[in-house]
Structures are given as structure tokens and as C-alpha cells.
Design an enzyme around this catalytic site. Structure first.
Site, PDB file in Angstrom:
ATOM      1  N   SER A 226     -57.973  -5.890  93.756  1.00  0.00           N
ATOM      2  CA  SER A 226     -58.419  -6.740  94.860  1.00  0.00           C
ATOM      3  C   SER A 226     -58.741  -8.126  94.340  1.00  0.00           C
ATOM      4  O   SER A 226     -58.834  -8.346  93.139  1.00  0.00           O
ATOM      5  CB  SER A 226     -59.643  -6.141  95.535  1.00  0.00           C
ATOM      6  OG  SER A 226     -60.774  -6.381  94.724  1.00  0.00           O
ATOM      7  N   LYS A 227     -58.891  -9.018  95.289  1.00  0.00           N
ATOM      8  CA  LYS A 227     -59.152 -10.425  94.982  1.00  0.00           C
ATOM      9  C   LYS A 227     -60.325 -10.582  94.025  1.00  0.00           C
ATOM     10  O   LYS A 227     -60.275 -11.382  93.107  1.00  0.00           O
ATOM     11  CB  LYS A 227     -59.512 -11.125  96.294  1.00  0.00           C
ATOM     12  CG  LYS A 227     -58.827 -12.440  96.497  1.00  0.00           C
ATOM     13  CD  LYS A 227     -59.266 -12.968  97.842  1.00  0.00           C
ATOM     14  CE  LYS A 227     -58.466 -14.150  98.272  1.00  0.00           C
ATOM     15  NZ  LYS A 227     -58.701 -14.484  99.663  1.00  0.00           N
ATOM     16  N   ARG A 228     -61.367  -9.803  94.287  1.00  0.00           N
ATOM     17  CA  ARG A 228     -62.565  -9.925  93.462  1.00  0.00           C
ATOM     18  C   ARG A 228     -62.296  -9.540  92.017  1.00  0.00           C
ATOM     19  O   ARG A 228     -63.028  -9.891  91.121  1.00  0.00           O
ATOM     20  CB  ARG A 228     -63.675  -9.043  94.019  1.00  0.00           C
ATOM     21  CG  ARG A 228     -64.526  -9.745  95.045  1.00  0.00           C
ATOM     22  CD  ARG A 228     -65.554  -8.803  95.613  1.00  0.00           C
ATOM     23  NE  ARG A 228     -64.926  -7.711  96.341  1.00  0.00           N
ATOM     24  CZ  ARG A 228     -65.120  -6.429  96.106  1.00  0.00           C
ATOM     25  NH1 ARG A 228     -65.930  -6.049  95.159  1.00  0.00           N
ATOM     26  NH2 ARG A 228     -64.510  -5.514  96.824  1.00  0.00           N
TER      27      ARG A 228
END
Ligand code: GLU
Length: 470
Positions: free
Chosen positions: A251-253
Site C-alpha cells: 500500500s501507499k503507506r
């Protein structure tokens, strides 16, 4: 592949991103498999933009997705086809379904649905729509409320099972009792994903649907809609998720998940494809291969059922292998762009290509290559430690004689090598002593490829000026 599609002859695949952000690595992998499968079979690959989530779809995302597809070289034969330009077609199919009784209008308000969910929860029942607006023989429907625009629901079959032989996961089945009557068009007439995807894949004669396994729960509805429309079923292949280095969903995080970020960081598209290909598919022990090789091998077998793990170090290694094989003139153009970002201008492309040839073996990305080559285009600042360690009083007189010799030689590798050799002999020094000092002063670091080759790519005046700082 193990089971036949109901549309046999001509393979057609598609990728159908929603333009609510950049092209995600997972979508890029699905696009790659769909593309390679179509190419392997001499079929077509279609790009469709699923933009029915009007609130979240943007032109900027469309542009980014198209740019990333282009960069990766995943060329499509048809498209981009935009769902929002096909509303008339969806309306036509919905009208037909309403006519035939495979869809119905539902006036249940969101508040009523909330209340229903609460009741179901309180009774420990499975939550879901209770079909209150679904017509049935002998059933009296509620009174149509005023001012409420209906949604359209699909009349899902009440019994029986949906089963399919998934190209990746194998046989899957689910009882129709487990599935409620899905909304296929919202009150404003815009269709939902599960409906539009069926109409599109049908109209576009898609034979093989590859997508992420987050869609596995949608497939039973879709199969039922195909059946209701009398449309031939494609084959479905649900690809397992890609996990991050930490074992959580990518994911982006958890780092870069946009294909474009890798372009910016100086990865090569063929390396990205190579790495993505291996994330969930294998061909024997082959690790480094071209897209053309993948196309010749990719027949839909050897797809992995289990999640793949993103491995940044492995990607870097794969990129380094492709970088070594890459054409120097092409690398020069890529490195020139990386240098530009550092406000450095490399005007002589031939010279830059020679620099790439000399340094590419020790780099993983074109950004790293630019880091190395920056010394040719801007002054360097050696560290105090390097100066103290390598540019010692014992070496300084030799550096001065080297300057004199270099001022005179033919400015190419052999001439420079001879000047260094003669200087070593004169001052009774060993090669590393002089070479390290030269590197620190000229290149700003003590380790480089062969010093004569490195120097030859500088302008003579620059080398002399940097050496004279000692
Ligand atoms: N728009 C959907 C997505 O981006 C496509 C899923 C599918 O391929 O059917 O997840």
C-alpha cells in the site's frame, strides 16, 4: 489452460483500471499478464477506463495511467474505452432486463437499509438486502413512495450454485442463497461496477479476465448476470495479492506503489516488466528475460496461487541486470534527464554514452548512474577524511609531476595511463597510492572504475584544475 471459455477461438484480454489514482503495481502486473497472454495467442488486448465512480475519477489519473502503460510498453489494440461514454448501452441492457424480469426497481431508502442491517445484526443473521421489492408470483410489493428515485437491482437466482474453474485458483463455487440482489444501477442511472464490467466484457468479446483476487467475491454476481443476459462466459483468473516487504498488503503507506515512481527513480521498463512477471508466475528457473521471451512462454500455466512478496532488493538486482545489457545511447538519454533534474546539462550525447558504458556495471538505476556521472558536469567536494587519508604529503609531489605530464599527453586512455605509469616510476609509488589521490581530487571519491578510463572522459583542463587543488 485447463478449461475452455465459452468463446473459444480468438483470445481477447483487457485491463480495466479505475482512474482514481496512478497505475498501481498490482494493476500493472495484471495488465502485463493480460497483455502477454493476448500476445502469446496472437489475440487482442483492450484498455478500458472504469470511470463510473464519478466522484473519485479524474482526468489526471487517466493521464497518469496512460503514461505508465506507455512507459511499460504495454501497447493495447483497442481503447482507451471509457465507461461513462457507454451509458446509453447500459441503459438499453437494463431496460431489457427490466422487461425480462431479471432486474427490478427498488425504492428502499438508505435509512431503511440501515434499519434492516441493524435488525439482522440484532438477530445474529447475515446482513444483506431482503429482496422486499423483488417481484414474485402472488407477492404484493410495497407502495411506490413519492419522490424516491429507484435503484435497479439484479434478480439473482434464488437457488443453485455458481461455479467456475478459475485459471489461477482452480474450481470455486458458492451457493446462490449466499448472494443478495445486487444494485446494478444507481438512482441517477449510472451503472455499478459489477454490471458495467459484464456488459463491457461481453460487448468487447473478452475471453479471459485476469484481475486481482479482491474481486473473487464479485465474480458469482457477474456470472449470474452473464447467464441472465444469455451472454457467453469468459474465463476468469484471479491473481493473488502482492504483499509488501513487511508481509502486509502493498500500500501507499508502505513505499512506492505507483509505476510512475519507479520511472522517476530510474528503473527501466523492461526490468519492471521482468520483475512484475516473476511476482506470481515462473518459467523454470529463468530470472532475467525480455518481454518478447515472456510473451513466447506465457500460456497461462505456472501462475502462483499464493500471495507474492514485493522485494525491493530483488527488483534493484533485476534492474541492474537489464541496465548492463541496455544500449548506451539509450541510457545516455535517460541519464541526461536525471542530470537535468539536478540542473546539470550534458550536451554531448556521444560522450555521455561512453560514460554510461564505463559506469553502468556498478549501478542499479539510471538515477544512480546520474549520481556517478554528476562529477563530469559539476565541481566535486571531497570529504576532509578522504583528503586526509589519500592526498598525503607523500603523494603530493607525485601529483604535481602528474599534472605536468598530463598537460602534455595525447588526451586518451592510453596516454593518460602512460603518464600515470611514468609518474609512479619517478616517485617510487604504488598504483593505489596515486590513483586514490587522483580519484579523491577529481571525482570526489576514492573508488571508481579504472582511473585512466575515468579521466579520459573529463576535459583535460578540468582534471588539471582539480589536481592542482592538492
Ligand atoms: N475497475 C476494476 C479495478 O480497477 C476492474 C476489475 C476487473 O478487472 O474486473 O479493480
Amino acid at each position: 489452460m485447463s478449461n475452455a471459455s465459452e468463446i473459444h477461438t480468438h483470445v481477447r484480454t483487457r485491463i480495466a483500471p479505475s482512474p482514481t489514482g496512478f497505475l498501481h503495481l498490482g494493476t500493472a502486473r495484471t495488465a502485463l499478464y493480460s497483455w502477454a497472454y493476448a500476445r502469446h495467442h496472437g489475440g487482442e488486448f483492450v484498455l478500458r477506463i472504469e470511470d463510473t465512480d464519478v466522484a473519485r475519477s479524474t482526468q489526471d489519473s487517466v493521464d497518469q495511467i496512460l503514461q505508465s502503460m506507455h512507459w511499460l510498453g504495454l501497447n493495447y489494440d483497442e481503447g482507451p474505452i471509457y465507461q461513462m461514454q457507454r451509458l446509453d448501452r447500459y441503459a438499453e441492457v437494463i431496460a431489457r432486463m427490466l422487461d425480462e424480469g431479471t432486474a427490478y426497481r427498488c425504492y428502499t431508502t438508505p435509512q431503511e437499509l440501515d434499519a434492516l442491517r441493524e435488525q439482522q445484526k440484532a438477530k445474529g443473521e447475515k446482513t444483506g438486502y431482503d429482496s422486499r421489492w423483488r417481484p414474485a408470483p402472488g407477492k404484493t410489493l410495497p407502495r411506490v413512495p413519492e419522490g424516491v428515485k429507484p435503484v435497479i437491482r439484479f434478480a439473482n437466482p434464488l437457488d443453485g450454485e455458481v461455479r467456475w474453474d478459475d485459471l489461477v485458483k482452480g474450481p470455486i463455487s458458492i451457493g446462490n442463497r449466499e448472494i443478495d440482489d445486487l444494485i446494478i444501477a444507481r438512482a441517477d442511472g449510472v451503472p455499478t461496477y459489477n454490471f458495467a464490467v459484464v456488459v463491457d466484457d461481453w460487448d468487447m468479446a473478452i475471453t479471459h479476465v485476469f484481475r486481482g483476487d479482491e474481486h473473487i467475491n464479485n465474480t458469482p454476481w457477474q456470472i449470474n448476470i452473464y447467464r441472465a443476459l444469455g451472454a457467453p462466459l469468459p474465463l476468469f483468473g484471479h491473481l493473488p495479492v502482492i504483499l509488501g516487504d513487511d508481509g502486509q498488503k502493498l500500500s501507499k503507506r508502505r513505499g512506492a506503489v505507483a509505476v510512475s515512481a519507479y520511472e522517476d527513480e530510474g528503473y527501466l521498463p523492461e526490468a519492471m516488466l521482468n520483475y512484475l512477471a516473476r511476482l506470481g508466475w515462473s518459467h523454470g528457473d529463468d530470472e532475467i528475460f525480455s518481454s518478447a521471451q515472456m510473451v513466447s512462454w506465457f500460456d497461462g500455466s505456472h501462475l502462483s496461487k499464493s500471495p507474492a512478496q514485493w522485494d525491493a532488493a530483488k527488483l534493484a538486482w533485476v534492474n541492474a541486470q537489464h541496465l548492463k545489457q541496455a544500449d548506451d545511447a539509450r541510457l545516455a538519454a535517460l541519464v541526461a534527464r536525471q542530470l537535468q533534474r539536478r540542473n546539470l546539462v550534458a550536451s554531448d550525447e556521444g560522450q555521455l554514452a561512453a560514460m554510461c558504458a564505463l559506469f553502468k556495471d556498478r549501478c542499479t538505476t539510471t538515477a544512480e548512474l546520474a549520481d556517478w556521472l554528476a562529477m563530469y558536469f559539476a565541481p566535486v567536494t571531497p570529504t576532509a577524511e578522504d583528503l586526509a587519508q589519500h592526498v598525503t604529503d607523500a603523494v603530493k609531489p607525485a601529483l604535481q609531476s602528474l599534472v605536468l605530464r598530463l598537460a602534455d599527453v595525447v588526451w586518451e586512455k592510453a596516454g593518460i595511463a602512460q603518464a600515470i605509469k611514468d609518474t609512479l616510476a619517478e616517485h617510487k609509488l604504488k598504483m593505489p597510492q596515486l590513483a586514490h589521490a587522483v580519484r579523491v581530487l577529481v571525482c570526489g571519491r576514492a573508488q571508481t572504475p579504472s582511473v585512466d578510463a575515468v579521466l579520459a572522459l573529463f576535459a583535460r583542463e578540468d582534471v588539471l584544475a582539480r589536481l592542482q587543488r592538492a
